[in-house]
Motif scaffolding. Structure first.
Motif, PDB file in Angstrom:
ATOM      1  N   ASP A 231       0.760  -1.206  -0.178  1.00 38.24           N
ATOM      2  CA  ASP A 231      -0.060  -0.016  -0.077  1.00 38.24           C
ATOM      3  C   ASP A 231       0.845   1.248   0.168  1.00 38.24           C
ATOM      4  O   ASP A 231       0.277   2.287  -0.197  1.00 38.24           O
ATOM      5  N   ARG A 232       2.153   1.372   0.408  1.00 35.86           N
ATOM      6  CA  ARG A 232       2.906   2.611   0.433  1.00 35.86           C
ATOM      7  C   ARG A 232       4.097   2.303  -0.334  1.00 35.86           C
ATOM      8  O   ARG A 232       5.231   2.361   0.225  1.00 35.86           O
ATOM      9  N   PRO A 233       4.211   2.034  -1.679  1.00 35.18           N
ATOM     10  CA  PRO A 233       5.494   2.083  -2.584  1.00 35.18           C
ATOM     11  C   PRO A 233       6.264   3.488  -2.345  1.00 35.18           C
ATOM     12  O   PRO A 233       5.645   4.655  -2.208  1.00 35.18           O
ATOM     13  N   VAL A 234       7.487   3.276  -2.569  1.00 35.97           N
ATOM     14  CA  VAL A 234       8.287   4.350  -2.652  1.00 35.97           C
ATOM     15  C   VAL A 234       8.866   4.480  -4.164  1.00 35.97           C
ATOM     16  O   VAL A 234       9.922   5.525  -4.441  1.00 35.97           O
ATOM     17  N   ALA A 235       8.539   3.554  -4.931  1.00 33.10           N
ATOM     18  CA  ALA A 235       9.120   3.653  -6.393  1.00 33.10           C
ATOM     19  C   ALA A 235       8.046   2.775  -7.320  1.00 33.10           C
ATOM     20  O   ALA A 235       7.323   2.162  -6.727  1.00 33.10           O
ATOM     21  N   SER A 236       8.183   2.986  -8.500  1.00 36.84           N
ATOM     22  CA  SER A 236       7.101   2.290  -9.428  1.00 36.84           C
ATOM     23  C   SER A 236       7.436   0.751  -9.279  1.00 36.84           C
ATOM     24  O   SER A 236       8.647   0.213  -9.253  1.00 36.84           O
ATOM     25  N   ASN A 237       6.482   0.209  -9.296  1.00 37.42           N
ATOM     26  CA  ASN A 237       6.353  -1.223  -9.243  1.00 37.42           C
ATOM     27  C   ASN A 237       6.530  -1.896 -10.685  1.00 37.42           C
ATOM     28  O   ASN A 237       6.371  -3.110 -10.899  1.00 37.42           O
ATOM     29  N   ASP A 238       6.542  -0.934 -11.645  1.00 33.25           N
ATOM     30  CA  ASP A 238       6.708  -1.580 -13.229  1.00 33.25           C
ATOM     31  C   ASP A 238       8.386  -2.045 -13.576  1.00 33.25           C
ATOM     32  O   ASP A 238       8.306  -2.555 -14.449  1.00 33.25           O
ATOM     33  N   SER A 239       9.333  -1.775 -12.719  1.00 37.89           N
ATOM     34  CA  SER A 239      10.667  -2.336 -12.771  1.00 37.89           C
ATOM     35  C   SER A 239      11.048  -2.992 -11.803  1.00 37.89           C
ATOM     36  O   SER A 239      10.552  -2.972 -10.549  1.00 37.89           O
ATOM     37  N   ALA A 240      11.863  -3.998 -12.190  1.00 39.61           N
ATOM     38  CA  ALA A 240      12.657  -5.035 -11.063  1.00 39.61           C
ATOM     39  C   ALA A 240      13.185  -4.077  -9.955  1.00 39.61           C
ATOM     40  O   ALA A 240      13.277  -4.343  -8.703  1.00 39.61           O
ATOM     41  N   ASP A 241      13.836  -2.917 -10.381  1.00 41.75           N
ATOM     42  CA  ASP A 241      14.557  -1.996  -9.456  1.00 41.75           C
ATOM     43  C   ASP A 241      13.488  -1.353  -8.426  1.00 41.75           C
ATOM     44  O   ASP A 241      13.830  -1.478  -7.337  1.00 41.75           O
ATOM     45  N   GLY A 242      12.363  -1.093  -8.930  1.00 43.29           N
ATOM     46  CA  GLY A 242      11.520  -0.090  -8.198  1.00 43.29           C
ATOM     47  C   GLY A 242      10.758  -1.319  -7.463  1.00 43.29           C
ATOM     48  O   GLY A 242      10.524  -0.930  -6.027  1.00 43.29           O
ATOM     49  N   ARG A 243      10.530  -2.308  -7.710  1.00 41.13           N
ATOM     50  CA  ARG A 243       9.905  -3.627  -6.904  1.00 41.13           C
ATOM     51  C   ARG A 243      10.861  -3.663  -5.765  1.00 41.13           C
ATOM     52  O   ARG A 243      10.370  -4.123  -4.446  1.00 41.13           O
ATOM     53  N   ALA A 244      12.286  -4.074  -6.072  1.00 42.51           N
ATOM     54  CA  ALA A 244      13.086  -4.207  -4.905  1.00 42.51           C
ATOM     55  C   ALA A 244      13.008  -3.184  -4.053  1.00 42.51           C
ATOM     56  O   ALA A 244      13.274  -3.503  -2.531  1.00 42.51           O
ATOM     57  N   ARG A 245      13.076  -1.942  -4.467  1.00 45.27           N
ATOM     58  CA  ARG A 245      13.003  -0.821  -3.498  1.00 45.27           C
ATOM     59  C   ARG A 245      11.732  -0.820  -2.494  1.00 45.27           C
ATOM     60  O   ARG A 245      11.860  -0.377  -1.254  1.00 45.27           O
ATOM     61  N   ASN A 246      10.663  -1.353  -3.264  1.00 46.48           N
ATOM     62  CA  ASN A 246       9.537  -1.585  -2.329  1.00 46.48           C
ATOM     63  C   ASN A 246       9.502  -2.421  -1.324  1.00 46.48           C
ATOM     64  O   ASN A 246       8.527  -2.532  -0.464  1.00 46.48           O
ATOM     65  N   ARG A 247      10.259  -3.745  -1.804  1.00 47.24           N
ATOM     66  CA  ARG A 247      10.258  -4.496  -0.776  1.00 47.24           C
ATOM     67  C   ARG A 247      11.389  -4.264   0.627  1.00 47.24           C
ATOM     68  O   ARG A 247      12.376  -4.379   0.454  1.00 47.24           O
ATOM     69  N   ARG A 248      10.869  -3.681   1.679  1.00 46.67           N
ATOM     70  CA  ARG A 248      11.828  -2.862   2.336  1.00 46.67           C
ATOM     71  C   ARG A 248      11.104  -3.132   3.871  1.00 46.67           C
ATOM     72  O   ARG A 248       9.886  -3.372   4.046  1.00 46.67           O
ATOM     73  N   ILE A 249      11.983  -2.883   4.853  1.00 42.53           N
ATOM     74  CA  ILE A 249      11.555  -2.534   6.191  1.00 42.53           C
ATOM     75  C   ILE A 249      11.926  -1.315   6.659  1.00 42.53           C
ATOM     76  O   ILE A 249      13.167  -0.620   6.216  1.00 42.53           O
ATOM     77  N   GLU A 250      10.802  -0.649   7.051  1.00 36.35           N
ATOM     78  CA  GLU A 250      10.944   0.786   7.583  1.00 36.35           C
ATOM     79  C   GLU A 250      11.023   0.791   9.152  1.00 36.35           C
ATOM     80  O   GLU A 250      10.375   0.147   9.905  1.00 36.35           O
ATOM     81  N   PHE A 251      12.030   1.837   9.562  1.00 47.38           N
ATOM     82  CA  PHE A 251      12.189   1.795  11.003  1.00 47.38           C
ATOM     83  C   PHE A 251      11.637   3.422  11.331  1.00 47.38           C
ATOM     84  O   PHE A 251      12.398   4.457  10.838  1.00 47.38           O
ATOM     85  N   ARG A 252      10.713   3.600  12.272  1.00 46.89           N
ATOM     86  CA  ARG A 252      10.270   4.949  12.396  1.00 46.89           C
ATOM     87  C   ARG A 252      10.217   5.085  13.886  1.00 46.89           C
ATOM     88  O   ARG A 252       9.698   3.947  14.816  1.00 46.89           O
ATOM     89  N   MET A 253      10.739   6.041  14.763  1.00 49.72           N
ATOM     90  CA  MET A 253      10.572   6.579  15.959  1.00 49.72           C
ATOM     91  C   MET A 253       9.086   6.439  16.407  1.00 49.72           C
ATOM     92  O   MET A 253       8.263   7.245  15.602  1.00 49.72           O
ATOM     93  N   ALA A 254       8.717   5.754  17.457  1.00 49.91           N
ATOM     94  CA  ALA A 254       7.179   5.712  17.586  1.00 49.91           C
ATOM     95  C   ALA A 254       6.537   6.879  18.145  1.00 49.91           C
ATOM     96  O   ALA A 254       7.424   7.734  19.037  1.00 49.91           O
ATOM     97  N   GLN A 255       5.559   7.324  17.832  1.00 53.71           N
ATOM     98  CA  GLN A 255       4.855   8.634  18.268  1.00 53.71           C
ATOM     99  C   GLN A 255       3.863   8.219  19.660  1.00 53.71           C
ATOM    100  O   GLN A 255       3.455   9.295  20.067  1.00 53.71           O
TER     101      GLN A 255
END
Length: 255
Positions: A231-255
């Motif tokens: 639901d929250r892509p950071v790149a286009s899913n139309d390319s292999a590189d974009g899909r690789a960037r979207n398969r990620r773990i995000e670390f955020r300071m808890a609010q």
């Protein structure tokens, strides 16, 4: 009789530029200004020492010919609460019926809580200037450590690769430096596959990261894990590189 100029409480790490008072040392608060009598001074100091500890309060208050609003001492007591310990590099200034508070807090939730409590403790004749801000320093520690790298897993699984574990070793070291700050671990996938599968995979990967960090010495209660699927892509899913960037773990300071 002149009006009260200000009661100024410098919180831990504050810098009072241009004033005659020195900045407090780590853990200390420094209080200065003019109050009308010794009883008012004693009340302020007693309350600060109750909150911070007797050895942590530096007294530079003077007693002079000043006027204060009605019930001023009572309102000052209400303003000096343990909430102030959540503020770093800040100050609380009580200038007659004008209250100004500034400094850094760990989250937006804390900022709103403190601001709301300050306003609620005063009557409508008081003016509150809220300049609290959320510190970006801790989030920057996480972002800099991750450095736009992807925590890798085996294809279609929630099993970390050696490269993924190596990155998490660095993240664990960074989190230890943040002391007891809470961190949200958020898993993301690309858009390939169905929505339910992506959601479940992203959740499982976030949980796997939490488990690994816990095994590396991070307290489990400081970590939360959630999956966002595709639901929250950071790149286009139309390319292999974009899909690789979207398969990620995000670390955020808890609010």
């Amino acid at each position: 009789m002149r009006h009260l100029v200000a009661l100024l409480i410098l919180l831990a790490g504050a810098v009072n530029a241009g004033a005659q008072t020195a900045a407090p040392q780590p853990g200390q608060v420094l209080v200065s200004g003019t109050v009308p009598d010794e009883a008012s001074k004693a009340a302020v100091l007693a309350r600060l020492r109750e909150v911070y500890g007797a050895d942590m309060v530096v007294d530079q208050i003077t007693v002079g010919q000043v006027a204060t609003p009605a019930n001023w001492n009572g309102y000052v007591q209400k303003l000096i609460t343990p909430d102030l310990k959540s503020i770093s590099r800040g100050q609380l200034k009580i200038d007659g019926s004008t209250v100004s508070i500034k400094g850094e807090v760990a989250s937006e939730e804390t900022r709103q809580k403190i601001a709301g409590n300050v306003t609620a403790s005063l009557n409508p004749t008081y003016t509150v200037n809220n300049s609290l801000r959320v510190s970006a320093a801790d989030q920057n520690v996480l972002d800099t450590t991750l450095a736009n790298r992807i925590v890798e897993f085996e294809s279609g699984k929630a099993t970390l690769t050696p490269a993924g574990r190596a990155i998490l070793d660095e993240m664990a070291a960074a989190m230890i430096k943040l002391k007891d700050r809470k961190v949200d671990i958020i898993g993301h996938t690309d858009s390939q596959g169905n929505k339910a599968t992506n959601q479940n995979l992203s959740q499982a990967r976030a949980e796997a990261v939490k488990t690994y960090l816990t095994s590396s010495g991070i307290k489990a209660e400081l970590l939360s894990a959630s999956g966002q699927g595709a639901d929250r892509p950071v790149a286009s899913n139309d390319s292999a590189d974009g899909r690789a960037r979207n398969r990620r773990i995000e670390f955020r300071m808890a609010q």
